[in-house]
Design an enzyme around this catalytic site. Structure first.
Site, short mmCIF file in Angstrom:
data_model
loop_
_atom_site.label_atom_id
_atom_site.label_comp_id
_atom_site.label_asym_id
_atom_site.label_seq_id
_atom_site.Cartn_x
_atom_site.Cartn_y
_atom_site.Cartn_z
N HIS A 251 23.73 11.24 5.63
CA HIS A 251 24.83 12.16 5.92
C HIS A 251 24.41 13.27 6.87
CE1 HIS A 251 22.99 15.33 3.49
NE2 HIS A 251 22.68 14.38 2.63
N GLU B 130 22.41 10.65 -4.47
CA GLU B 130 21.07 11.22 -4.35
C GLU B 130 20.47 11.47 -5.73
OE1 GLU B 130 18.23 11.44 -3.27
OE2 GLU B 130 18.50 12.59 -1.41
#
Length: 537
Positions: A341, A417
Site C-alpha cells: 500500500h 498486516e
C-alpha cells in the site's frame, strides 16, 4: 438546485514554551479557486500548542460560518492530534481541550465538515498568521489584518513548491485526472504529472512523472510526514512540544538502479519453473543501523538471528515437486503481483503500524503513490483480478488501481498486516526503550510475539500461507494483484525462496512498491520481482 459553497479552512496554533506565549492563525479559502476569503489570528496569552491549535480551528470555522452559513467545510491542519480527535478516531483526554473540541463541533453540523492532516510545509499560511499573532503579543499588541503578510508569504511558498499546484485547494478530482493523464499518455520521453490533492512542498521528494513507452513504469517518489502527536496517550503527550516554527521531519525512500528496470511477467511470459541465481539472491545485504527500522513489518532491524524453517507450498509438502531446472512444466502459473500500500502518516516515521492499531488512511503522498502505481499497472495491462487486505490503507490503494483498470476488489482477511500489540504506533527506538527484553526475544525467534498479545512471525506465516493456498487454487493461470503489507509480502517471497525467517530482516520493501511471485501447479514457485519502485520516480 445549486450545491452548497465549499470552503477550505486551514488553521494552526503555536506556543513559545509549551505552555508559553501562544497564538493561533486561520485562513478561509474558496475551494473552487483557492482565493483567500478571510484571515483570523489572535495572541491568546500563555497556553499550550494544542490549546492554541484548537482555538485556531474554532476561529477558522466561525469565520467560515460568517461568510457562508450553509457551506461545506474541508479543514486542513498539520496537527495530527486535532485532526484525529475531531474525526472521532482518538479520544480527547485533556480537560483544557474537551470544551474547545465541543465548541468546534457546534459551529457547523458534523456532516458538513471533514478533516485532513497535512504536513507543516503545506500549512504555511496559517502557520505564518499564528507567528504574526505571537509576534504582536510579544510587543504588547494584538494582530491586525492590515499588517499581515501571511497571504503573500504563503503564495510565494506555493509558487516555489515542486511540483506546481495541480489545481485549486481541495480539487482532488481535477488533480488526480491530470496525474492519470500525464502518467498514462506519454509513449516516450519524460514529462511532469501532478499530485492528486494540493501542491507538494519543495524538497519532499514527491514529484510526479511519466513512463517511457508501452509497459514501462511511470515515475513519482515517496512522500513525507511529521508525527509530533501520533502517540498522544495522556495529557503530557497530548500537549506536544513542537512550536509552530519547528522544522518538518522528513524521510525519503529511494530505489536502486536495478529496481528502476524491473518488470513482472504476464501469465504467458512466466514459464520458468524455478528462480534464476540472480532472482534468488535479490535481497539487500547492506548492514542496517539500529535507528533505521521499517517498523510496519519488521523490514529492517539491528542484526538479530531468527532461526526457523520456511513453510513449503502444499505440493512441496506432499513431496510431489522436484526442485531445480528439471521440474515438470505444469502450464501457466498463478502470478501474484504483490503491491504494498501507499504511505500513511506513520510510514515515513517508521512506526509499527499493523492490524492492531488505528487503521490509518493513506496520506496525501500515499494517495499520489496509489495513482502512480495504478497508471503503471494500467500501462502494463496484465492484471486480471484484484485482491486486498481488509485494512483501510490497502483498500484505498486497491480502489485507485481498480478504478483505473475497471475491475472489482475482493477482500482477503489473510493478507492483513501483523498485529504488533502494544508496539503499535511506536518507533523501533521507542520499543527498545520501553520493552527491551520483549524486543530481544522477538528478534531472536519467529515464535516470539510483540508485547501485549500481538502476533508472532510464525503465526503470520501460517495465516499468509493459508491465504496463498486459497488464492493459488482459485486463480491458476491468472495474474492477480494482491494489495497488502510488508510482512505478508516478505513472507510470500521468503516461502517461495525457501528462505529462513531471518530473511525478513534482509529485504527492503518501500511504500507502493511492486513484487511478483509465480506459483506453478507442481508446487514450484518463482520470485520474479522484488521492491520495484521505478513507477514512483
Amino acid at each position: 438546485m445549486t450545491s452548497a459553497r465549499e470552503l477550505v479552512v486551514e488553521a494552526d496554533g503555536g506556543s513559545r514554551g509549551n505552555p508559553g506565549p501562544a497564538g493561533y492563525g486561520a485562513v478561509v479559502l474558496d475551494a473552487a479557486t483557492g482565493e483567500t476569503l478571510a484571515e483570523a489570528a489572535e495572541y491568546i496569552g500563555v497556553a499550550t500548542n494544542n490549546v492554541a491549535e484548537y482555538k485556531g480551528l474554532v476561529a477558522g470555522l466561525k469565520v467560515a460560518r460568517e461568510l457562508f452559513p450553509d457551506a461545506t467545510v474541508h479543514v486542513r491542519m498539520d496537527s495530527k492530534l486535532v485532526v484525529e480527535q475531531m474525526s472521532g478516531r482518538w479520544k480527547i483526554k485533556h480537560p483544557d481541550m474537551k470544551p474547545l473540541a465541543a465548541e468546534a463541533g457546534r459551529v457547523f453540523p458534523a456532516g458538513r465538515v471533514r478533516y485532513e492532516w497535512i504536513p507543516r510545509e503545506r500549512n504555511k499560511h496559517a502557520d505564518r498568521l499564528a507567528n504574526e499573532a505571537m509576534d504582536a503579543g510579544r510587543l504588547g499588541r494584538q494582530w491586525e489584518p492590515s499588517g499581515s503578510t501571511a497571504s503573500l508569504d504563503a503564495s510565494a511558498a506555493r509558487n516555489a513548491a515542486t511540483p506546481p499546484p495541480s489545481g485549486p485547494p481541495g480539487d482532488a478530482r481535477a488533480g488526480a485526472a491530470r496525474a492519470r493523464a500525464a502518467l498514462s499518455t506519454t509513449a516516450a520521453g519524460a514529462g511532469a504529472g501532478t499530485g492528486a490533492r494540493t501542491s507538494t512542498p519543495a524538497g519532499t521528494g514527491t514529484p510526479a512523472g511519466t513512463g517511457t513507452g508501452a509497459g514501462a513504469w511511470p515515475v513519482t517518489d515517496d512522500g513525507l510526514f511529521a508525527a509530533e502527536e501520533a502517540t498522544a496517550t495522556s495529557a503530557a503527550t497530548e500537549e506536544t512540544t513542537a512550536t509552530s516554527s519547528a522544522p518538518e521531519r522528513v524521510t525519503e525512500t529511494s530505489a536502486t538502479a536495478e529496481e528502476a528496470t524491473s518488470t513482472f511477467p504476464t501469465a504467458e511470459e512466466a514459464t520458468s519453473t524455478s528462480p534464476t541465481a540472480e532472482e534468488a539472491t535479490a535481497t539487500s545485504s547492506t548492514p542496517v543501523a539500529s535507528g533505521d527500522f521499517e517498523a510496519e513489518a519488521g523490514a529492517l532491524a539491528p542484526t538479530g538471528h531468527v532461526p526457523a524453517t520456511a513453510s513449503p507450498t502444499p505440493a512441496q509438502a506432499q513431496g510431489a515437486s522436484p526442485q531445480g531446472w528439471a521440474a515438470p512444466d505444469m502450464g501457466a502459473p498463478a502470478t501474484f503481483v504483490l503491491l504494498r500500500h501507499g504511505e500513511t502518516a506513520l510510514t515515513p516515521e517508521k512506526r509499527f503500524s499493523g492490524s492492531g492499531g488505528t487503521d490509518p488512511e493513506l496520506s496525501a503522498a500515499g494517495l499520489r503513490q496509489a495513482e502512480a502505481v495504478a497508471a503503471a499497472l494500467a500501462a502494463r495491462g496484465t492484471i486480471q483480478e484484484i485482491v486486498s487486505s481488509p485494512l483501510t490503507r490497502c483498500r484505498q490503494t486497491a480502489a485507485a488501481v481498480a478504478a483505473r483498470l475497471g475491475l472489482g476488489v475482493r477482500i482477503e482477511q489473510g493478507l492483513r498486516e501483523t498485529d504488533f500489540g502494544a508496539w503499535e504506533g511506536l518507533t523501533f527506538g521507542e520499543v527498545r526503550e520501553r520493552y527491551p527484553e520483549d524486543l530481544d526475544a522477538w528478534l531472536a525467534s519467529p515464535k516470539a510475539a510483540p508485547t501485549g498479545g500481538g502476533e508472532s512471525f510464525a503465526t503470520v506465516a501460517r495465516r499468509v500461507a493459508a491465504a496463498r493456498d486459497r488464492l493459488t487454487a482459485a486463480h491458476a493461470g491468472r495474474t492477480v494483484l494482491l494489495v497488502t503489507h510488508v510482512t505478508p509480502i516478505k513472507t510470500l517471497v521468503r516461502l517461495a525462496l525457501g528462505a529462513p525467517p531471518e530473511s525478513l530482516f534482509r529485504m527492503e520493501l518501500s511504500a507502493a512498491s511492486i513484487s511478483a511471485v509465480a506459483y506453478y501447479a507442481d508446487g514450484n514457485a518463482s520470485v520474479r520481482l522484488l521492491n520495484d519502485t521505478s513507477h514512483l520516480r
